[in-house]
Motif scaffolding. Structure first.
Motif, PDB file in Angstrom:
ATOM      1  N   GLN A   4       0.876  -0.990   0.113  1.00 33.28           N
ATOM      2  CA  GLN A   4      -0.154   0.013   0.261  1.00 33.28           C
ATOM      3  C   GLN A   4       1.072   1.188  -0.443  1.00 33.28           C
ATOM      4  OE1 GLN A   4      -3.441  -0.417   3.101  1.00 33.28           O
ATOM      5  NE2 GLN A   4      -4.302   1.321   2.388  1.00 33.28           N
ATOM      6  N   ARG A  52       3.825   1.305  -1.081  1.00 33.60           N
ATOM      7  CA  ARG A  52       5.371   1.415  -2.322  1.00 33.60           C
ATOM      8  C   ARG A  52       3.484   2.329  -3.563  1.00 33.60           C
ATOM      9  NH1 ARG A  52       7.862  -0.643  -6.621  1.00 33.60           N
ATOM     10  NH2 ARG A  52       6.639  -1.609  -8.406  1.00 33.60           N
ATOM     11  N   ILE A  53       2.135   1.567  -3.583  1.00 33.39           N
ATOM     12  CA  ILE A  53       0.977   1.963  -4.981  1.00 33.39           C
ATOM     13  C   ILE A  53       0.597   3.747  -4.008  1.00 33.39           C
ATOM     14  CG2 ILE A  53      -1.680   2.050  -4.677  1.00 33.39           C
ATOM     15  CD1 ILE A  53      -1.150  -0.879  -4.092  1.00 33.39           C
ATOM     16  N   ASP A  54       0.825   4.134  -3.025  1.00 30.91           N
ATOM     17  CA  ASP A  54       0.357   5.779  -2.650  1.00 30.91           C
ATOM     18  C   ASP A  54       1.954   6.424  -2.714  1.00 30.91           C
ATOM     19  OD1 ASP A  54      -1.675   5.185  -1.915  1.00 30.91           O
ATOM     20  OD2 ASP A  54      -1.040   5.339   0.394  1.00 30.91           O
ATOM     21  N   ASP A  55       3.026   5.757  -2.437  1.00 33.11           N
ATOM     22  CA  ASP A  55       4.151   6.398  -3.281  1.00 33.11           C
ATOM     23  C   ASP A  55       4.010   6.162  -4.813  1.00 33.11           C
ATOM     24  OD1 ASP A  55       5.493   6.275  -0.581  1.00 33.11           O
ATOM     25  OD2 ASP A  55       7.017   4.714  -0.720  1.00 33.11           O
ATOM     26  N   ILE A  56       4.152   5.269  -5.630  1.00 32.48           N
ATOM     27  CA  ILE A  56       3.659   5.775  -6.880  1.00 32.48           C
ATOM     28  C   ILE A  56       2.528   6.309  -7.918  1.00 32.48           C
ATOM     29  CG2 ILE A  56       3.157   4.377  -9.366  1.00 32.48           C
ATOM     30  CD1 ILE A  56       4.441   1.830  -7.771  1.00 32.48           C
ATOM     31  N   ASN A  57       1.389   6.875  -6.925  1.00 29.85           N
ATOM     32  CA  ASN A  57       0.138   7.944  -6.972  1.00 29.85           C
ATOM     33  C   ASN A  57       1.264   9.115  -7.186  1.00 29.85           C
ATOM     34  OD1 ASN A  57      -1.616   6.055  -7.824  1.00 29.85           O
ATOM     35  ND2 ASN A  57      -2.325   5.389  -6.070  1.00 29.85           N
ATOM     36  N   HIS A  81       4.113   9.760  -7.161  1.00 29.98           N
ATOM     37  CA  HIS A  81       4.983  10.444  -8.034  1.00 29.98           C
ATOM     38  C   HIS A  81       5.264  10.890  -9.505  1.00 29.98           C
ATOM     39  CE1 HIS A  81       9.523   9.868  -9.625  1.00 29.98           C
ATOM     40  NE2 HIS A  81       8.366   8.999 -10.441  1.00 29.98           N
ATOM     41  N   LEU A  82       3.997   9.924  -9.024  1.00 30.88           N
ATOM     42  CA  LEU A  82       2.786   9.747 -10.922  1.00 30.88           C
ATOM     43  C   LEU A  82       2.272  11.693 -11.005  1.00 30.88           C
ATOM     44  CD1 LEU A  82       2.464   8.590 -13.334  1.00 30.88           C
ATOM     45  CD2 LEU A  82       0.037   7.337 -12.102  1.00 30.88           C
ATOM     46  N   LEU A  83       1.787  12.062  -9.799  1.00 31.61           N
ATOM     47  CA  LEU A  83       1.387  13.002 -10.033  1.00 31.61           C
ATOM     48  C   LEU A  83       1.811  14.227  -9.895  1.00 31.61           C
ATOM     49  CD1 LEU A  83      -1.701  13.194  -7.029  1.00 31.61           C
ATOM     50  CD2 LEU A  83      -2.163  12.616  -9.078  1.00 31.61           C
ATOM     51  N   HIS A 110       5.047  14.274 -11.544  1.00 28.67           N
ATOM     52  CA  HIS A 110       5.234  13.689 -13.113  1.00 28.67           C
ATOM     53  C   HIS A 110       4.313  14.057 -14.052  1.00 28.67           C
ATOM     54  CE1 HIS A 110       6.189  12.727 -16.684  1.00 28.67           C
ATOM     55  NE2 HIS A 110       4.478  11.759 -16.855  1.00 28.67           N
ATOM     56  N   VAL A 111       3.072  14.380 -13.702  1.00 30.38           N
ATOM     57  CA  VAL A 111       1.439  15.316 -14.415  1.00 30.38           C
ATOM     58  C   VAL A 111       1.701  16.394 -14.179  1.00 30.38           C
ATOM     59  CG1 VAL A 111      -0.781  14.788 -14.842  1.00 30.38           C
ATOM     60  CG2 VAL A 111       0.881  12.919 -14.708  1.00 30.38           C
ATOM     61  N   GLU A 161       4.730  17.580 -16.105  1.00 28.16           N
ATOM     62  CA  GLU A 161       4.099  17.846 -17.056  1.00 28.16           C
ATOM     63  C   GLU A 161       2.710  18.860 -17.570  1.00 28.16           C
ATOM     64  OE1 GLU A 161       3.441  13.688 -19.770  1.00 28.16           O
ATOM     65  OE2 GLU A 161       2.079  13.811 -18.461  1.00 28.16           O
TER      66      GLU A 161
END
Lengths: 566, 387
Positions: A39, A41-46, A48-50, A52-53, A56
């Motif tokens: 969980q 990791r998923i939160d970290d990835i999210n 990170h993704l946000l 990045h976006v 962008e």
């Protein structure tokens, strides 16, 4: 013994059950820990993704802004490229109309002039809409004379309506409205567009502008403007879409009138910016009625800071006599227009085709005024003006106004020319009257022609800010304050030549904006500096009146834009 | 009336767990004889044959399918893991048939066609719907949805999910009767007069810009936006991609000229070829966007789907609800996993529900449309006998 065995068995069973329980709980715990790791990791990835976006989007925004800037530059460039030849078409058409023409020639000329007026109107609309589309619309309320607004609308519309054989009438409110607070240029633009549309789509009958006060508890000073005509009308299904850009009522009659369909889109944007409302009702073939609600509260001061200019006929033109004019312009047609416009007057025109030649010619001869194109081959008009102002300052004589003659017509461009040393700006396309008005204005200001404005009477002359420049007044005051700080530094360092130059530049800027009192203060100081014995410095408090003036002007402006009682 | 009996146990000893499960089912059946059953378990690393033998011993002649999972779902416990769960179905009017398609990765299409034919032969009439539980790892490069449509002739819908292995991503197992398979797809087809309704929803929201997929083969992306797929992922996910190429952030896939999307989860990466493998295939021409799913989004969509199933089922109250949610949803939800079924558990009277967390979901989109393979999706099906 049996009991003992039974007891041992019980204990073994309990122990096994306990082991099972422990194993079960250990497994649950391991699963829980694993789940937590996943969980996190998923939160970290999210996250990170946000990020990045987000980056962008930021880049996309930068690109969009660059695109928007490129668009603005393109528009400015296109505006220049189209206005410039349009100036020649207008000018030559106007000059041609003054000659003797047969009926056929007159008819051709009328068509030519009508088409160029339409082209000018469309160009202005397209540029205006593009500007409004991307930018936040800044509303700058100032007090203005409401009766003069109606007078100018009537003056403009009556002539045009008469040419089409229409009756035009303004029905004012029951009691005359005194000064009102509002963004006059935008109010005028909306009303011009609505009345212009009525004129375009009405072939017979009448156009009426009715103005009335609307009691509104929520908004003080709500006014209703009703523009009604007896024109071709709008099909019922298109009453809303006509406010969209590039949209016109879709019927053959409307299409035959031409136009890009931007006028009402501009109106809607401006009305929204002014917190107003715009509605339409129409009967096909019987006419349309546009109802505009605008909050224009009574102004706190009855004396408006923005003077609504009187119609041109009333302005009066000074006779131009024995004038020497330097004209820097690379397009022969434009030169010809100026020459022909000024042909009836005693004006000696020297023409040069680029900035470098203008500087050289200015160094050789004394001129009363310079008309300077901005974009020319070789040295441009801005550089040439800097040199000319410097030469003027070094020459010790009275400064010579340099007027930018340009197709770069956006307000911010006009301001930038003024800040770069031009005394004024004449925008292409211009009529003979525009040119004469400009020359009169600057020659009146210029110490070359009438008496220098250092007399007490001149100092006491009231400020008169032209309505068209009122939106820029705040920026002008900022610029003048900045200049004054610079002048204070020049005074402290004993740079009297630079100080005189600053006085001269500031005087031109203030004069253009109708800040005559401030222009007089600067002119007086400039005069004193010209007579100063070498090494003698004016006292530091010599700039105090200028500081006082700007302070008062700021305070008056702040007071004026404060809403008054209903 | 369709009688559904459900047993579930997460006892540490699988032998004791299956006994407990069978006892629960027997009690719930109250003498009814089940014709079909589905068994799920996320207990890994054991021999499953004895479990299946126990079921066959207790209910001889039962048509049973099942698979390993990434967690079980049952009415009384909600979400469970390391558990054994069994659903038994008894009906006087419905008929059930089972078969298994084997060697799916080698002969997927043919194997499914044969399995469906075998079921049809047992049923003797047209199936109303089918449940399918394919291997979730060996089939990732297969166009499962197309193969299922081909096998059913698009004449009845398939629902289901692909088997998991408790997220070890090594080997999944499928069950048919008393036999254990891998790389297989057990089927349960049902015929007779019944109502069914379904919802297929995802909580993932596409974010950011569109990227064109510039080189693709089946489930492997080689190039995205003219970059090697591994470079694309490394650029966006950095260390997370280096640590584990299954980054758990699905892509939204937009087929050429379409505005709706479906999701694909990446599974592994090959840095030498620069390719990234996904669970499920891609069309040749498509664009992708990154997606993000919050716990709130997943719970909201599950709630919406549950509500639609409970309140808009054509036969009134459903008699059984089958669930096939994606395993990524439970990983995202963590301790809130059980909240997915909150509405189902509050229903009065309680409708028995049964399901498992899948590696891929199968269901029609829309509910009367063609069958699709989904990722990160919540598939819910309600069934009731028709009078």
């Amino acid at each position: 013994m049996a009991t003992e065995k039974g007891g041992k068995a019980d204990t073994a069973e309990e122990l096994a059950a306990l082991h099972e329980r422990i194993a079960y709980l250990e497994r649950r715990l391991a699963r829980r820990e694993l789940q937590q790791i996943r969980q996190e990791r998923i939160d970290d990835i999210n996250r990170h993704l946000l990020k990045h976006v987000g980056r962008e989007l930021e880049q996309a925004l930068i690109l969009a802004e660059q695109g928007s800037r490129a668009k603005s530059e393109f528009l400015a460039s296109m505006s220049h490229e189209i206005r410039s030849p349009l100036n020649i078409i207008f000018g030559m058409g106007e000059l041609l109309a003054e000659t003797t023409l047969n009926q056929r020639q007159q008819s051709c000329l009328n068509s030519l002039l009508l088409a160029s007026r339409q082209l000018h109107e469309q160009l202005s609309n397209v540029l205006e809409f593009s500007r409004l589309e991307g930018a936040e619309i800044v509303v700058q309320p100032e007090p203005f004379r409401f009766d003069l607004l109606l007078t100018s609308l009537q003056a403009m519309m009556e002539t045009l309506a008469r040419e089409k054989g229409l009756h035009f009438e303004v029905r004012g409110p029951a009691r005359p409205l005194a000064s009102r607070l509002g963004d006059l240029p935008k109010v005028k633009q909306i009303l011009f567009n609505l009345l212009g549309n009525a004129l375009k789509y009405t072939d017979q009958g009448s156009i009426t502008l009715t103005v009335e006060e609307v009691p509104d508890e929520q908004t003080a000073g709500m006014l209703r403007f009703v523009v009604s005509d007896t024109g071709i009308g709008i099909p019922p299904g298109q009453l809303e879409s006509i406010f969209d850009h590039f949209s016109r009522a879709d019927n053959a009659l409307a299409t035959s009138r031409g136009g890009a369909g931007l006028g009402l889109a501009i109106c809607r944007k401006l009305v929204a910016a002014l917190q107003g409302e715009l509605a339409v009702r129409s009967a096909l073939g019987r006419g349309s009625t546009f109802t505009l609600l605008l909050p224009l509260p009574p102004a706190a001061h009855h004396r408006p800071a923005v003077e609504e200019p009187r119609p041109m006929e009333e302005a009066g033109l000074l006779a131009l006599s024995s004038l020497r004019l330097l004209l820097a312009e690379d397009v022969a047609g434009n030169v010809e227009v100026v020459r022909q416009y000024l042909a009836p007057y005693d004006v000696e025109i020297d023409h040069v085709g680029n900035g470098a030649e203008a500087v050289r010619r200015f160094a050789e001869r004394r001129y009363d005024i310079v008309l300077m194109d901005i974009r020319m081959p070789g040295m441009d008009g801005i550089t040439a003006t800097r040199w000319i102002n410097q030469l003027g300052g070094e020459g010790g004589g009275p400064p010579v106004p340099v007027i930018a003659v340009t197709a770069h017509a956006f307000p911010e461009q006009v301001l930038s020319y003024l800040q770069r040393g031009f005394a004024g700006v004449l925008t292409k396309p211009f009529t003979r009257q525009d040119l004469l008005k400009t020359l009169n204005h600057f020659l009146r200001l210029s110490p070359n022609v009438p008496a220098p404005s250092t007399t007490p009477a001149a100092v006491g002359r009231a400020d008169q800010v032209p309505a068209s420049l009122a939106p820029l007044l705040g920026q002008v005051l900022d610029a003048l304050e900045g200049d004054l700080e610079k002048m204070a530094a020049e005074l402290r360092s004993g740079s009297l030549a630079a100080l005189a130059e600053s006085c001269h530049a500031g005087k031109g800027l203030a004069g253009l904006y109708g800040l005559h009192q401030y222009a007089s203060l600067l002119a007086a100081l400039e005069g004193e500096l010209a007579e100063t014995v070498e090494g003698a410095l004016p006292p530091a408090e010599r700039l105090a009146p200028m500081y006082d003036y700007l302070r008062r002007r700021r305070a008056a402006r702040a007071e004026a834009v404060r809403p008054g009682p209903a | 009336m369709l009688k559904a009996a459900i047993g579930v146990s997460d006892h540490i000893d699988p032998d004791q767990a299956i006994v407990a499960v069978l006892d629960q089912c027997t009690r719930e059946l109250a003498g009814a004889v089940p014709q079909a059953g589905i068994l799920y378990t996320s207990v890994m690393g054991i021999d499953y044959a004895p479990l299946l033998a126990r079921v066959a011993e207790r209910f001889p002649g039962l048509a049973l399918i099942g698979c390993t999972t990434d967690g079980e779902i049952a009415s009384d416990k909600g979400f469970a893991e390391d558990a054994v769960a069994l659903l038994l179905l008894a009906s006087d009017r419905l008929r059930f048939a089972t078969a298994v398609a084997t060697d799916l990765s080698q002969r997927g299409g043919d194997a499914l066609v044969e399995a469906v034919a075998a079921c049809r032969a047992q049923l003797g009439d047209e199936p109303s719907f089918g449940i399918v539980l394919p291997d979730g790892l060996s089939t990732i490069s297969l166009p499962l949805d197309r193969l299922l449509r081909q096998a059913s002739g698009d004449r009845f819908p398939f629902f289901g999910g692909t088997a998991g292995d408790h997220f070890q991503l090594q080997t999944t197992w499928q069950f048919h009767g008393e036999r254990v398979y891998t790389d297989a797809a057990p089927l349960l087809l049902c015929s007779g007069r019944l109502h069914f309704s379904s919802q297929v929803l995802t909580g993932n929201e596409p974010i950011g810009r569109f990227y064109p997929v510039t080189k693709v083969e089946a489930n492997i992306l080689y190039e995205i936006d003219n970059k090697r797929a591994t470079d694309f992922y490394a650029e966006i996910f950095g260390q997370y991609f280096d640590q584990n190429p299954a980054v758990q952030s699905p892509l939204a896939v937009y087929e050429d000229g379409r505005h709706e999307f479906y999701l694909r989860d990446n599974f592994s990466a090959d840095k030498e070829t620069g390719s990234v493998s996904f669970i499920g295939t891609f069309p040749d021409l498509c664009r992708i966007r990154l997606t993000s799913a919050s716990r709130e989004d997943i719970l909201r969509t599950a709630h919406d789907a549950n509500e639609a199933i409970l309140h808009r089922h054509p036969g009134g109250q459903p008699e059984l609800i089958l669930l096939f949610p994606c395993t990524s949803q439970r990983h995202t939800l963590g301790t809130k996993t059980n909240d997915m079924f909150a509405l189902l558990r509050q229903a009065k009277p309680l409708v028995p529900f049964f399901g498992f967390y899948c590696y891929g979901e199968i269901g029609p989109l829309p509910s009367d449309g063609p069958v699709f393979f989904h990722s990160d999706t919540y598939v819910i099906v309600a069934i009731s006998e028709r009078e």
